[in-house]
Motif scaffolding. Structure first.
Motif, PDB file in Angstrom:
ATOM      1  N   LYS A  59      -3.757   3.003  -4.185  1.00  0.00           N
ATOM      2  CA  LYS A  59      -3.314   1.611  -4.191  1.00  0.00           C
ATOM      3  C   LYS A  59      -1.794   1.510  -4.305  1.00  0.00           C
ATOM      4  N   GLU A  60      -1.200   2.379  -5.147  1.00  0.00           N
ATOM      5  CA  GLU A  60       0.258   2.362  -5.270  1.00  0.00           C
ATOM      6  C   GLU A  60       0.916   2.838  -3.978  1.00  0.00           C
ATOM      7  N   LEU A  61       0.336   3.863  -3.354  1.00  0.00           N
ATOM      8  CA  LEU A  61       0.886   4.356  -2.086  1.00  0.00           C
ATOM      9  C   LEU A  61       0.763   3.282  -1.003  1.00  0.00           C
ATOM     10  N   ALA A  62      -0.374   2.595  -0.961  1.00  0.00           N
ATOM     11  CA  ALA A  62      -0.562   1.539   0.039  1.00  0.00           C
ATOM     12  C   ALA A  62       0.467   0.428  -0.154  1.00  0.00           C
ATOM     13  N   ARG A  63       0.730   0.086  -1.416  1.00  0.00           N
ATOM     14  CA  ARG A  63       1.728  -0.952  -1.697  1.00  0.00           C
ATOM     15  C   ARG A  63       3.116  -0.492  -1.224  1.00  0.00           C
ATOM     16  N   LEU A  64       3.421   0.784  -1.454  1.00  0.00           N
ATOM     17  CA  LEU A  64       4.711   1.329  -1.027  1.00  0.00           C
ATOM     18  C   LEU A  64       4.823   1.321   0.499  1.00  0.00           C
ATOM     19  N   LEU A  65       3.743   1.718   1.187  1.00  0.00           N
ATOM     20  CA  LEU A  65       3.761   1.725   2.655  1.00  0.00           C
ATOM     21  C   LEU A  65       3.973   0.316   3.212  1.00  0.00           C
TER      22      LEU A  65
END
Length: 597
Positions: free
Chosen positions: A491-497
């Motif tokens: 979820k954090e990676l998706a937000r960053l992307l």
């Protein structure tokens, strides 16, 4: 062939004398079919001879001018003169290897080769520049320059297995040096029985040479001398001093052997010093044993190695325009908190690993205990990687142990006696584990899977059944977590992307000046749909999981390229080129295979 009518005074004729030209003095005819030829040899001796019409095939009138008439074959003269020019080129071009290679060298690379290493004859040197300085390029320039000067015919490169193919690619693509990688097949197919004698440019894996005494014996034969030996990641060939006693590893002993087999010996590592002066002196003894061997025990606790070593740190590496070689690096950590389901799985797997470690330590077989410990370490790393990685690992381990349980039960029924659980797969000691870490990425993956799936501390069928039940329970937890979608790291990676690839500021807007790095809080990533992003992950299961997730997030499968240990060199190169030059490709997703070297 010349006709008799062409024999006139002062003409030079070939075919009269066996090894020289004859100069015509006079001609007296007898009818139309014969003549008396008076001629002079190059020494001035005058003679005559009757020549008949049937002698014409052996005669040739040569146009002879002045002694330096420059009437030879021009193409042959050009070929010979060019060969001489190339042979002496290093005397007139101070950086010949640079101009004959496919590269744009940096200042520190040129100074390393031409100011530091080439003047040393023979060369015994430690090149210890920081990672990213291009030590492979420096070694290639040195090789090519020594070849141009006639000082290098046979060269051996010793490196970790994960870097062997990269060395081969770089040396051929940039320097046109056709190195061959040592393999078991080549050793067995050698015509002379010793492949090293038949091959002049060789790349060999460090673990292959250090662990195989038969290969070392072939290296030691009298005719198998080398002009240059290069050892990459040379810090792995280390020894240690503890309690007044030196512990020599197999790799260190290999370094001692290699040091005696060559005139030029180059060690390359970015980490030459482990903080212990005594160990560093032992390491430098590979270059000069008389100067460093045993000196620490004799009371010499500091040593000046400036004449044997060069070290440049990243901050000191500049381009020709005096700008820093490496761009400003902004390190930013994205924190995240585990969900309740993730925390429970983490605790349960950690407890399982701890219990199995304790059982492994109780085993009297040190190698088997080490192998089990390594397998459990892999399991914990995969737990931290992703729910997909730990789920797949637990499933494969359970299936393999169930297979082993069926075998044990069949043996027990056949013999009528309770059977113990045999060790499955390879058994590793500390040096085996270290060698495995240096192996190519695909070999590491294969070995880790085999060890993780088979190594167990269970000694009886009852203990094995209990471990399988524990694995079933853990696998159920991992499956439930995967289905719930509670993957906080994703979820954090998706937000960053989404932040990185969102539309940037409108055109025509004036951007604010960024404060200097370190003067305040770290700025967030700048949004732009045209950016490119590199994502590293350790495990293939996680890579596949992220590939599916990111494709869904971005809405395009062609927005992602992957690199992993199972890909060939050509496939990796295509993926790299697509990421660099294809505007549609936004994400490079890779395991450690893309970062080796």
């Amino acid at each position: 062939m010349s006709r008799l009518e062409e024999l006139k005074p002062n003409a030079a004729v070939r075919g009269i004398l066996p090894d020289a030209l004859a100069t015509v003095v006079s001609v007296q005819w007898f009818g139309s079919e014969a003549l008396e030829l008076t001629y002079k040899s190059p020494s001035g001796k005058v003679a005559n001879e009757l020549i008949y019409r049937h002698d014409e095939p052996r005669l040739e009138v040569v146009e002879q001018g002045r002694p330096w008439s420059f009437d030879g074959k021009g193409d042959l003269f050009r070929l010979v003169s060019e060969a001489h020019r190339i042979r002496l080129a290093h005397l007139f071009d101070p950086v010949l290897a640079v101009h004959t290679s496919v590269l744009d060298p940096l200042p520190h690379q040129i100074t390393a080769v031409y100011d530091v290493m080439l003047p040393r004859q023979p060369l015994r040197f430690l090149l210890a520049d920081d990672p990213g300085a291009g030590k492979t390029i420096m070694a290639g320039l040195l090789m090519k320059e020594l070849i141009a000067r006639g000082d290098l015919h046979r060269c051996l490169v010793v490196c970790p297995g994960s870097l062997a193919e990269q060395w081969q690619d770089e040396l051929y693509r940039r320097f046109q040096l056709p190195f061959e990688i040592l393999t078991n097949e080549k050793l067995e197919a050698a015509r002379t029985g010793n492949w090293f004698l038949e091959t002049n440019l060789v790349i060999a894996r460090l673990d292959k040479l250090s662990r195989n005494e038969d290969v070392q014996e072939k290296l030691k034969v009298p005719d198998c001398r080398w002009d240059l030996i290069v050892c990459d990641e040379a810090h792995k060939m280390s020894a240690s001093l503890f309690g007044g006693e030196v512990k020599y590893t197999k790799r260190y002993k290999l370094g001692q052997v290699l040091s005696t087999l060559t005139r030029h010996f180059l060690l390359m590592t970015a980490t030459p010093h482990n903080g212990k002066e005594e160990d560093f002196q032992l390491f430098m003894a590979l270059l000069d044993g008389d100067r460093f061997e045993g000196r620490f025990r004799d009371g010499v606790h500091t040593s000046d190695v400036s004449d044997l070593m060069r070290r440049m740190v990243k901050e000191g590496l500049l381009k020709f325009d005096a700008t820093p070689l490496f761009p400003e690096r902004i390190a930013y950590t994205v924190p995240y908190k585990l969900s309740d389901a993730e925390a429970r799985l983490y605790k349960e797997v950690t407890d399982y690993v701890r219990d199995e470690f304790n059982r492994a330590e109780a085993l009297r077989n040190e190698k088997r205990a080490g192998t089990v410990g390594f397998a459990l370490t892999i399991l914990q790393r995969r737990l931290a990687s992703s729910p997909e990685a730990i789920c797949q690992s637990l499933r494969r381990r359970r299936e393999r142990l169930e297979g082993k349980l069926r075998e044990m039960e069949l043996l027990q029924r056949g013999n009528g006696v309770a059977a113990g659980v045999a060790a499955g797969g390879p058994e590793l000691d500390a040096e085996d584990v270290e060698d495995l870490e240096d192996a190519p990425d695909n070999e590491v993956e294969t070995a880790e899977e085999e060890i993780l799936d088979q190594a167990t501390a269970a000694r009886t069928i009852v203990e094995l059944k209990a471990e399988i039940e524990t694995l079933k329970r853990l696998e159920g937890l991992a499956l439930a977590l995967r289905r719930s979608g509670e993957d906080r790291k994703w979820k954090e990676l998706a937000r960053l992307l989404q932040t990185v690839f969102m539309a940037g500021p409108a055109t025509g807007c004036v951007a604010e000046d960024r404060p200097p790095y370190g003067s305040g809080p770290i700025p967030p990533p700048s949004p732009s749909p045209h950016q490119k992003l590199v994502l590293f992950t350790e495990h293939r299961d996680t890579l596949n999981y992220l590939e599916a997730r990111i494709s869904t997030l971005l809405g395009r499968r062609d927005a992602i390229v992957t690199i992993h240990g199972g890909m060939g060199r050509e496939e990796r190169m295509k993926a790299q080129e697509a990421f660099k030059h294809d505007p549609k490709v936004q994400v490079l997703l890779a395991t450690d295979a893309a970062g080796e070297g």
